[in-house]
Write a protein that holds these residues in place. Structure first.
Motif, PDB file in Angstrom:
ATOM      1  N   ASP A 185       1.018  -1.341   0.039  1.00  0.00           N
ATOM      2  CA  ASP A 185      -0.014  -0.068   0.100  1.00  0.00           C
ATOM      3  C   ASP A 185       0.878   1.323   0.121  1.00  0.00           C
ATOM      4  OD1 ASP A 185       0.861  -0.108   2.656  1.00  0.00           O
ATOM      5  OD2 ASP A 185      -0.812   0.122   3.498  1.00  0.00           O
ATOM      6  N   ARG A 186       2.117   1.239  -0.531  1.00  0.00           N
ATOM      7  CA  ARG A 186       3.049   2.360  -0.663  1.00  0.00           C
ATOM      8  C   ARG A 186       3.376   2.658  -2.217  1.00  0.00           C
ATOM      9  NH1 ARG A 186       3.436   3.904   4.196  1.00  0.00           N
ATOM     10  NH2 ARG A 186       4.599   5.769   3.576  1.00  0.00           N
ATOM     11  N   ILE A 187       3.493   3.786  -2.460  1.00  0.00           N
ATOM     12  CA  ILE A 187       3.835   4.224  -3.363  1.00  0.00           C
ATOM     13  C   ILE A 187       5.086   5.139  -3.134  1.00  0.00           C
ATOM     14  CG2 ILE A 187       3.520   5.844  -5.533  1.00  0.00           C
ATOM     15  CD1 ILE A 187       0.456   5.544  -4.869  1.00  0.00           C
ATOM     16  N   ILE A 188       6.107   4.691  -4.081  1.00  0.00           N
ATOM     17  CA  ILE A 188       7.640   5.400  -3.885  1.00  0.00           C
ATOM     18  C   ILE A 188       7.779   6.122  -5.343  1.00  0.00           C
ATOM     19  CG2 ILE A 188      10.178   5.079  -3.642  1.00  0.00           C
ATOM     20  CD1 ILE A 188       7.630   2.491  -1.998  1.00  0.00           C
ATOM     21  N   VAL A 189       8.024   7.380  -5.189  1.00  0.00           N
ATOM     22  CA  VAL A 189       8.444   8.174  -6.501  1.00  0.00           C
ATOM     23  C   VAL A 189       9.703   8.674  -6.283  1.00  0.00           C
ATOM     24  CG1 VAL A 189       7.717  10.318  -7.592  1.00  0.00           C
ATOM     25  CG2 VAL A 189       5.847   8.583  -6.547  1.00  0.00           C
ATOM     26  N   LEU A 190      10.657   8.561  -7.426  1.00  0.00           N
ATOM     27  CA  LEU A 190      11.706   9.453  -7.750  1.00  0.00           C
ATOM     28  C   LEU A 190      11.536  10.423  -8.601  1.00  0.00           C
ATOM     29  CD1 LEU A 190      14.895   9.911  -7.653  1.00  0.00           C
ATOM     30  CD2 LEU A 190      14.937   8.430  -9.648  1.00  0.00           C
ATOM     31  N   GLY A 191      11.404  11.905  -7.966  1.00  0.00           N
ATOM     32  CA  GLY A 191      10.862  13.013  -8.679  1.00  0.00           C
ATOM     33  C   GLY A 191      12.016  13.770  -8.846  1.00  0.00           C
ATOM     34  N   GLN A 192      11.750  14.927  -9.630  1.00  0.00           N
ATOM     35  CA  GLN A 192      12.582  15.772 -10.332  1.00  0.00           C
ATOM     36  C   GLN A 192      12.229  17.161 -10.065  1.00  0.00           C
ATOM     37  OE1 GLN A 192      13.911  16.571 -14.473  1.00  0.00           O
ATOM     38  NE2 GLN A 192      15.885  15.981 -13.808  1.00  0.00           N
ATOM     39  N   ALA A 193      12.929  18.145  -9.523  1.00  0.00           N
ATOM     40  CA  ALA A 193      12.339  19.537  -9.381  1.00  0.00           C
ATOM     41  C   ALA A 193      13.532  20.351 -10.150  1.00  0.00           C
ATOM     42  CB  ALA A 193      12.255  19.996  -8.209  1.00  0.00           C
ATOM     43  N   THR A 194      13.005  21.134 -10.816  1.00  0.00           N
ATOM     44  CA  THR A 194      13.465  22.239 -11.530  1.00  0.00           C
ATOM     45  C   THR A 194      12.998  23.755 -11.410  1.00  0.00           C
ATOM     46  OG1 THR A 194      12.450  22.004 -13.634  1.00  0.00           O
ATOM     47  CG2 THR A 194      14.211  20.692 -13.415  1.00  0.00           C
ATOM     48  N   GLY A 195      13.760  24.561 -11.251  1.00  0.00           N
ATOM     49  CA  GLY A 195      13.243  25.914 -11.150  1.00  0.00           C
ATOM     50  C   GLY A 195      14.116  27.070 -11.071  1.00  0.00           C
ATOM     51  N   ARG A 196      13.933  28.459 -11.171  1.00  0.00           N
ATOM     52  CA  ARG A 196      14.821  29.506 -11.187  1.00  0.00           C
ATOM     53  C   ARG A 196      14.328  30.788 -10.062  1.00  0.00           C
ATOM     54  NH1 ARG A 196      18.187  30.561 -14.676  1.00  0.00           N
ATOM     55  NH2 ARG A 196      17.152  29.158 -16.340  1.00  0.00           N
ATOM     56  N   PRO A 197      14.864  30.409  -8.702  1.00  0.00           N
ATOM     57  CA  PRO A 197      14.232  31.215  -7.724  1.00  0.00           C
ATOM     58  C   PRO A 197      14.481  32.737  -8.036  1.00  0.00           C
ATOM     59  CG  PRO A 197      16.005  29.870  -6.764  1.00  0.00           C
ATOM     60  CD  PRO A 197      16.024  29.601  -8.196  1.00  0.00           C
ATOM     61  N   THR A 198      13.401  33.707  -7.741  1.00  0.00           N
ATOM     62  CA  THR A 198      13.247  35.004  -8.058  1.00  0.00           C
ATOM     63  C   THR A 198      13.161  35.942  -6.698  1.00  0.00           C
ATOM     64  OG1 THR A 198      10.953  35.139  -8.127  1.00  0.00           O
ATOM     65  CG2 THR A 198      11.988  35.032 -10.291  1.00  0.00           C
ATOM     66  N   LYS A 199      13.375  35.013  -5.465  1.00  0.00           N
ATOM     67  CA  LYS A 199      13.414  35.633  -4.160  1.00  0.00           C
ATOM     68  C   LYS A 199      14.407  34.822  -3.448  1.00  0.00           C
ATOM     69  CE  LYS A 199       8.630  37.311  -4.169  1.00  0.00           C
ATOM     70  NZ  LYS A 199       7.422  37.372  -3.698  1.00  0.00           N
ATOM     71  N   THR A 200      14.787  35.142  -2.175  1.00  0.00           N
ATOM     72  CA  THR A 200      15.706  34.546  -1.546  1.00  0.00           C
ATOM     73  C   THR A 200      15.247  33.117  -1.339  1.00  0.00           C
ATOM     74  OG1 THR A 200      16.212  36.490  -0.319  1.00  0.00           O
ATOM     75  CG2 THR A 200      16.744  34.381   1.014  1.00  0.00           C
ATOM     76  N   PHE A 201      16.228  32.114  -1.589  1.00  0.00           N
ATOM     77  CA  PHE A 201      15.957  30.619  -1.481  1.00  0.00           C
ATOM     78  C   PHE A 201      16.936  30.040  -0.519  1.00  0.00           C
ATOM     79  CE2 PHE A 201      17.395  26.787  -3.989  1.00  0.00           C
ATOM     80  CZ  PHE A 201      16.334  25.877  -3.875  1.00  0.00           C
ATOM     81  N   PHE A 202      16.209  29.733   0.497  1.00  0.00           N
ATOM     82  CA  PHE A 202      16.974  28.855   1.762  1.00  0.00           C
ATOM     83  C   PHE A 202      18.346  29.807   2.023  1.00  0.00           C
ATOM     84  CE2 PHE A 202      15.147  25.006  -0.008  1.00  0.00           C
ATOM     85  CZ  PHE A 202      14.335  24.525   1.096  1.00  0.00           C
TER      86      PHE A 202
END
Length: 162
Positions: free
Chosen positions: A102-119
């Motif tokens: 009953d588990r779903i495991i996902v390998l995901g990818q995130a992309t983006g270009r921050p326009t404000k303070t990021f971490f």
């Protein structure tokens, strides 16, 4: 399945609490279940994130980044929107998906270009590509829990140095 993917899947499945699955999900069913959540993560300031999360998750859903740092569904919606404010072109995609009971495991990818303070990093005009592993519990055909690991350290380094 690659060796690292198989090892990751077995480690995640072993680390999660055992639960009797009523129905063995198929990968196709799992993709349908997670689709509204990943849709909410893509350019979230342009979406009704709470409605998408309601489609994907049970009312008592919780998303955890550690054993004790968990967000409920409304807190998660606010966090997703906040990420969208920082990264207006944020996109997530499912690279791979596995089902274990009953588990779903996902390998995901995130992309983006921050326009404000990021971490703590001011915008540089540079973007990032990073990955995440998500382990979702499923109850009654909807997501009931998530345990996730994102590689934000790599994303921060790319925004600084790319």
């Amino acid at each position: 399945m690659t060796k690292i993917a198989a090892l990751t899947l077995s480690c995640l499945a072993a680390a999660m609490p055992a639960a009797a699955a009523q129905h063995q999900l198929t990968a196709a069913e799992a993709r349908v279940i997670v689709a509204p959540l990943y849709e909410a993560l893509n350019e979230p300031t342009k979406k009704d994130v709470p409605a998408l999360l309601a489609r994907a998750t049970n009312p008592d859903y919780h998303s955890c980044s550690t054993e004790t740092d968990c967000l409920n569904r409304s807190e998660l919606a606010a966090q997703i929107r906040a990420f969208g404010e920082i990264i207006p072109d944020l996109h997530w995609r499912v690279l791979d998906l596995w089902v274990a009971g009953d588990r779903i495991i996902v390998l995901g990818q995130a992309t983006g270009r921050p326009t404000k303070t990021f971490f703590g990093v001011e915008p540089t005009g540079k973007g990032f590509t990073t990955i995440a592993l998500d382990s979702f519990g499923v109850t009654n055909g909807k997501l009931s829990s998530a345990y996730h690991i994102e590689n934000w350290v790599a994303a921060i380094a790319q925004v600084r140095n790319r």
